[in-house]
Design an enzyme around this catalytic site. Structure first.
Site, PDB file in Angstrom:
ATOM      1  N   HIS A   9       5.201   4.762   3.899  1.00 31.40           N
ATOM      2  CA  HIS A   9       4.053   3.860   3.962  1.00 31.40           C
ATOM      3  C   HIS A   9       2.888   4.259   3.063  1.00 31.40           C
ATOM      4  CE1 HIS A   9       1.356   0.912   5.654  1.00 31.40           C
ATOM      5  NE2 HIS A   9       0.488   1.847   5.976  1.00 31.40           N
ATOM      6  N   ASP A  16      -2.099  -1.369   2.737  1.00 32.89           N
ATOM      7  CA  ASP A  16      -2.246  -1.452   4.187  1.00 32.89           C
ATOM      8  C   ASP A  16      -3.298  -2.524   4.503  1.00 32.89           C
ATOM      9  OD1 ASP A  16      -1.504   0.255   6.810  1.00 32.89           O
ATOM     10  OD2 ASP A  16      -3.674  -0.020   6.841  1.00 32.89           O
TER      11      ASP A  16
END
Length: 342
Positions: free
Chosen positions: A318, A110
């Site tokens: 994610h 991320d």
């Protein structure tokens, strides 16, 4: 420190680096081989790498996961500009100095991925290799990325919304338990949630297919209307959830949001950085079901990196290092064993 976090992590250590106090967690034999430094994203902590730290410890690999600037037990400066790329990469250089290491392999997920891809561009002599988890090595945008996102996705797109002082900070901190539960869901839960109707794809990709006028990502509305009693697809067990919630209840979210508030500053100050990474081992680990950073966002990386391997983790959304820890551990340790043998 959160009691739940302390139960699940190695003993916390502290280092004075780059003008701040940085908390970090270390496993393996210090000084033996090239260290592996894990860099977390938003809204995360060093705790996000708990599975990888355990695996590295078992494998005898020297590994470190810091709470990065603005997060957890690390300092949270007040100035927004204290969270730009110079400071964030400089913190990692300072950590290397503290550890007595010349270089490290930097592994980032991320926002942490954006930082680790900057390390060979900004600090090439301190970077032995890079592992991007979900986050690809991106081209510099043709224009200010905030202006680009505002034009394409409107004021409610979450990164644009984050630019407003105090607004997102208060909204996320109003119910930390709900915020963490909302963010940290598995891919199958996200696929059936209202936010699944939002635009897909990396909002920073200049080649993306988000058209001007497309429906906006009204993040605050999605958070407000989400029922936190919905346990379908929750990623964290109760003790893991408590580690995140107890920590962010103490710190708030402003430190992490300030990273986003430097997009324009970072873009302005990156014009003269190199555009390629050569003579450096790099690994890109992609998650099949990540809607924001899909595998397609890494399609053109090979054109800008001379030594690149790519691996796909199937069935993961994610939060890949937490959602598919065994597979991520296997991929990372196998690559480290080949490229940086003991």
């Amino acid at each position: 420190m959160s009691a739940a976090l302390a139960r699940q992590m190695p003993p916390v250590q502290h280092a004075k680096v780059n003008g701040i106090d940085m908390a970090y967690y270390e496993v393996g034999p210090r000084g033996k081989g090239v260290p592996l430094i894990f860099c977390h994203g938003f809204p995360e902590l060093a705790f996000s790498w708990r599975h990888q730290l355990r695996a590295c410890e078992a494998a005898g690999v020297w590994a470190i996961a810091p709470d990065q600037r603005g997060y957890g037990l690390t300092s949270r400066p007040d100035e927004v500009t204290a969270y730009d790329l110079e400071h964030l990469t400089g913190d990692l250089v300072g950590l290397l100095d503290h550890l007595g290491a010349e270089k490290a392999v930097f592994c980032g997920h991320d926002w942490g991925g954006l930082i680790v891809w900057m390390m060979p561009l900004m600090h090439p002599t301190r970077t032995a290799g890079v592992i991007g988890l979900n986050t690809p090595f991106m081209q510099r945008q043709p224009m200010d990325p905030i202006a680009l996102m505002r034009m394409a996705l409107g004021e409610d797109m979450y990164i644009v919304w984050f630019q407003k002082p105090d607004d997102a900070d208060k909204a996320l901190a109003a119910d930390v338990d709900k915020t963490i539960r909302f963010f940290m869901r598995k891919a199958e839960a996200m696929a059936t949630a209202p936010e699944a109707e939002a635009p897909k794809g990396n909002p920073l990709d200049p080649q993306g297919q988000v058209a001007e006028g497309q429906s906006t990502f009204a993040f605050r509305e999605l958070l407000a209307m989400w029922d936190k009693s919905d346990t379908v697809g929750q990623l964290l067990n109760p003790d893991e959830l408590a580690a995140f919630v107890e920590t962010f209840e103490q710190t708030g979210f402003t430190g992490g949001i300030n990273w986003y508030r430097n997009f324009t500053r970072n873009w302005e100050r990156s014009a003269d950085l190199p555009t390629r990474i050569d003579d450096l081992p790099c690994l890109m680990v992609m998650a099949e079901l990540d809607a924001v950073l899909p595998p397609s966002s890494a399609d053109n990386m090979g054109e800008r990196i001379g030594d690149l391997e790519k691996v796909l983790v199937k069935g993961s959304g994610h939060w890949t290092q937490q959602e598919k820890p065994d597979e991520v551990n296997r991929i990372v340790l196998e690559w480290m064993g080949r490229r940086f043998p003991k």
